[in-house]
Design a protein around this motif. Structure first.
Motif: not given
Lengths: 130, 130, 130, 130
Positions: C82, C89, C85-87
């Motif tokens: 990931l 989140q 940012k997604r990680r």
DNA sequence: GTGGTCTAGACCACT
DNA sequence: GTGGTCTAGACCACG
């Protein structure tokens, strides 16, 4: 001699087939050149001999190599024996596939043309043909 | 709606995946459009619902569609979430594959460029991008 | 090897996914280790092979394992692909979820911290990272 | 009032359940506060009324809200009615889940503790309890 | 009616 | 013997 990725979802024998084709297309293997024997290649690449046999089978079927009893496998230097219509279809399919995937990867038409030109430069295409 | 060749060595679910991608690339399916339901498509294409589910799984994984429980499957209209390097590699691989196979089919560089241009014309590429 | 509760509302394949992830996190499965074959695990856990396949699909998608045709499934030892940012989140979501549920279960902040510390002790975290 | 992501794989009614729980945990909804009526919420959030009903069912089952015939749904302000053992197990499961996923996301133990602390700060935990 | 999960079991491709 | 694909059909969860 060959770079195999056992992680890939592409079968190992197909990776071998493509790499031989690529070497021939780039002129790094020419008509009459001898491929490594099944045993040698199996040992060096840590692959199952059956996998090599299957790859060579496919290459022979595609007319890229010929097997000579007792002496090994040799590059033919010839191109496909497909008839005109199927040959044309095969080319169009590769082109369509590349274009469709380029679109979904978010590339522009120019990006694709540039990538194809780059790939063409690495290959020893004949001067002309249809 | 889809043309499936059960004889092909390409798995049926992958044929579906590519045909959906092609429809999106050609603009015949756009963001927000609804795909046929799993059952409907299974009936119409005479396939098992699980095969459709697999295809839709792959399309969702590739970010081409989203599924909503109880509502259906919808085209996202977005392009790949791959990071820059892998995205570039993927494009180069499709280009190299097309060029190598074109060589072995006995086509010239110009033949390949023409085939790619023809494929590009059918696709709604964005104006520009890198 | 795995404990499955067929009554649970959590799908069986997800139970398998989490248990494999937990074994890896605890160091009981490491990079290169082989998972049971689809058939073997199906027999031992009295599950349908397809259910195992789904779990392994998800684990491969998450980058926890790789599959090799004809060889088996192996732990990669890598962590998520990931993007940053997604990680972040994803981590925050798990933390918020745990905190919110702890509140509604009537626990204090200290209770939650203690439970998290206990869970951390069972896992082979890398020394440091961001 | 609520932010629903119809794309998410988490069912919409569960998103609602969690958001109500989160509002209560943060003190933005307190004992005696009234939730929007099923119809109102369905209209404002463009959701199927059945979806709202299901969410409120789950919240009532969890003891977070109570329904009063003809007047609406109200926050109870009470915490779980689970007995000691199951309550403890539930907490440990959330902690273990968070820790395992943090590991696979490539975070360190400190990263996880920091994320949990950040989540705790947003919540109005009681001063002490076990 | 939609997608999600699961079982049962067959046949193929790969190593 | 491994994973990959496909069919047939059931039951559940969701909107």
């Amino acid at each position: 001699m060959f770079r195999i990725d056992p992680q890939s979802s592409e079968p190992i024998f197909e990776q071998l087939v493509f790499q031989v084709k690529a070497l021939v297309a780039r002129g790094q293997l020419g008509a009459g050149d001898k491929l490594p024997s099944v045993r040698t290649l199996a040992r060096e690449a840590s692959l199952n001999p059956n996998t090599i046999v299957r790859a060579y089978d496919a290459l022979e079927h595609d007319g890229v190599i010929v097997r000579r009893q007792g002496s090994g496998c040799f590059v033919t230097g010839e191109t496909s024996a497909l008839n005109g219509k199927r040959r044309r279809q095969a080319l169009d399919e590769y082109a369509t596939r590349a274009a469709t995937e380029a679109f979904h990867l978010g590339f522009s038409a120019e990006d694709l043309r540039a990538a194809v030109d780059k790939a063409i430069k690495r290959i020893r295409f004949p001067e002309d043909e249809g």
